[in-house]
Design a protein around this motif. Structure first.
Motif, PDB file in Angstrom:
ATOM      1  N   TYR A  73      -6.092  18.727 -47.509  1.00 42.19           N
ATOM      2  CA  TYR A  73      -6.030  19.089 -46.098  1.00 42.19           C
ATOM      3  C   TYR A  73      -4.590  19.373 -45.648  1.00 42.19           C
ATOM      4  O   TYR A  73      -4.348  20.265 -44.825  1.00 42.19           O
ATOM      5  N   LEU A  81      -7.306  29.273 -38.846  1.00 36.34           N
ATOM      6  CA  LEU A  81      -8.455  28.405 -38.616  1.00 36.34           C
ATOM      7  C   LEU A  81      -9.615  28.743 -39.547  1.00 36.34           C
ATOM      8  O   LEU A  81     -10.264  27.841 -40.114  1.00 36.34           O
ATOM      9  N   ILE A  82      -9.902  30.013 -39.746  1.00 36.59           N
ATOM     10  CA  ILE A  82     -11.033  30.405 -40.602  1.00 36.59           C
ATOM     11  C   ILE A  82     -10.790  29.972 -42.049  1.00 36.59           C
ATOM     12  O   ILE A  82     -11.686  29.432 -42.716  1.00 36.59           O
ATOM     13  N   ARG A  84      -8.895  27.576 -43.062  1.00 31.60           N
ATOM     14  CA  ARG A  84      -8.980  26.105 -43.136  1.00 31.60           C
ATOM     15  C   ARG A  84     -10.424  25.635 -43.157  1.00 31.60           C
ATOM     16  O   ARG A  84     -10.784  24.721 -43.900  1.00 31.60           O
ATOM     17  N   ILE A  85     -11.281  26.261 -42.337  1.00 30.42           N
ATOM     18  CA  ILE A  85     -12.688  25.868 -42.317  1.00 30.42           C
ATOM     19  C   ILE A  85     -13.336  26.111 -43.682  1.00 30.42           C
ATOM     20  O   ILE A  85     -14.112  25.286 -44.174  1.00 30.42           O
ATOM     21  N   SER A  89     -14.728  23.082 -45.946  1.00 24.34           N
ATOM     22  CA  SER A  89     -16.152  23.042 -46.299  1.00 24.34           C
ATOM     23  C   SER A  89     -16.337  22.901 -47.804  1.00 24.34           C
ATOM     24  O   SER A  89     -17.159  22.095 -48.273  1.00 24.34           O
ATOM     25  N   THR A 135     -13.447  13.602 -42.634  1.00 24.61           N
ATOM     26  CA  THR A 135     -12.638  14.779 -42.325  1.00 24.61           C
ATOM     27  C   THR A 135     -12.349  14.876 -40.829  1.00 24.61           C
ATOM     28  O   THR A 135     -11.218  15.177 -40.413  1.00 24.61           O
ATOM     29  N   HIS A 139      -8.596  14.691 -39.124  1.00 22.10           N
ATOM     30  CA  HIS A 139      -8.046  15.721 -38.249  1.00 22.10           C
ATOM     31  C   HIS A 139      -7.827  15.200 -36.826  1.00 22.10           C
ATOM     32  O   HIS A 139      -6.866  15.599 -36.152  1.00 22.10           O
TER      33      HIS A 139
END
Length: 376
Positions: A73, A81-82, A84-85, A89, A135, A139
């Motif tokens: 992480y 952001l995309i 990281r997602i 996942s 997670t 965060h």
């Protein structure tokens, strides 16, 4: 520089990050073991040590697997952001799958139960949920920490801004005081020159006793001038006391030719004005309103208030106005007063010079009311 205490972020969140991570790790996974004990072991009547031991082992496995997840992480933290997602996942699926695999294997080995691999999906979905919670907590604390850091940065910026403003205000005050000092010191040689000329005149005409008295009065007046801070404000009461010292000198010069009346309203005695403000006005009144008249004249000093401002009038009975034409080209004394008022009050003051119908001139000063300790 004293800084305000950082109350927005608890001390726990200002500790070393690694220590904080392991404390949360141990606390979180220990809570999972406790919850598993009450929701599984007691609910399904599995009090055996093997089942309880498995709860402890799966928590230890969770600690071991989630530890490298922290570095994953951190590695993708600065991505979009995309991205990281996507990475998060994939990481959750991989690590929750590994945790399900290990804890299912250990469960069969420790309890002797077999044939559970067909139910792997039933073990995987709770694992995904738990790692998603891990997670989210990671965060959440990470963002909380960033908010705390931003708050500290804002506090430092605000403190630096306040310090800079304080320094600027102090510099402005020092500059104003220096300017006032320069203007005040400009008056002393001007007044001293006139007085010494008068002493010389007395000595030349053989009036030695009067000359001695004038020198003594001059000494008292200069002592007041020297021991009064050139930039400070003084009360009207103290300023009038200084004017009386000055008038004692002038009375020696003019004798009965000079008549003085001073009227100070009781409600303005403690009002504040720049020190040595009235002396040039009184000196001008004597110079033009009394000295030029063979019969001498009268001098009135009045101080009163008009609800919002302090008003001081210096009125003489002379008729000479030509040498002091309506402030158009003022002399050293009047010009000095105007500059000092400008420094102290900006535009909120009035300095006027008017011929009176009955003869003589009124010099008026109007400044804001302010008591002791409320210097602008």
């Amino acid at each position: 520089m004293n800084q305000a205490p950082e109350k927005s972020v608890p001390a726990f969140f200002r500790e070393e990050r690694l220590t904080r991570f392991w404390v949360l790790q141990l606390a979180g996974w220990s809570c999972l073991s406790i919850v598993s004990y009450f929701s599984l072991n007691l609910w399904y009547d599995q009090p055996d040590a093997a089942y309880i031991g498995h709860n402890v082992v799966q928590s230890l496995l969770g600690i071991a697997l989630s530890w490298p997840l922290r570095y994953v992480y951190r590695r993708v933290w600065n991505n979009s952001l995309i991205v990281r997602i996507v990475y998060i996942s994939i990481a959750v699926l991989i690590f929750s799958g590994l945790w399900s695999l290990f804890r299912l294997a250990f469960f069969q080995w420790m309890t002797g139960v077999s044939g559970l691999w067909a139910d792997f999906g039933g073990w995987l979905f709770p694992s995904i949920f738990i790692f998603m919670c891990w997670t989210a907590l990671y965060h959440g604390f990470k963002y909380y920490q960033l908010v705390g850091q931003e708050h500290k940065a804002l506090l430092r910026m605000e403190s630096a801004k306040n310090l800079e403003a304080s320094r600027a205000a102090r510099a402005e005050t020092l500059a104003r005081d220096a300017q006032l000092a320069m203007l005040r010191y400009q008056l002393n040689p001007h007044f001293l020159f006139n007085t010494l000329n008068a002493v010389q005149s007395l000595v030349a005409t053989g009036r030695n006793e009067q000359a001695t008295g004038m020198i003594s009065a001059l000494s008292e007046f200069l002592r007041y001038s020297l021991y009064t801070n050139s930039g400070e404000f003084v009360s009207v009461e103290d300023e009038v006391a200084a004017i009386k010292l000055y008038l004692e000198i002038e009375k020696i010069r003019f004798g009965d030719r000079l008549k003085v009346t001073i009227e100070i309203s009781p409600d303005v005695q403690k009002q504040q004005i720049p020190s040595m403000l009235l002396q040039p006005l009184v000196e001008n009144a004597i110079k033009y309103g009394v000295a030029k008249s063979e019969k001498g004249g009268t001098l009135n000093v009045d101080a009163y208030s008009d609800a919002t401002h302090l008003c001081i009038d210096v009125i003489d009975s002379g008729a000479e106005m030509k040498a002091r034409e309506a402030m158009g080209q003022p002399g050293v004394g009047l010009s000095n007063i105007r500059q000092r008022l400008e420094v102290c009050y900006a535009k909120d003051y009035d300095l006027s010079l008017h011929r009176l119908p009955e003869g003589g001139v009124r010099a008026g000063v109007r400044v804001p009311l302010q008591y002791v300790g409320t210097v602008n």
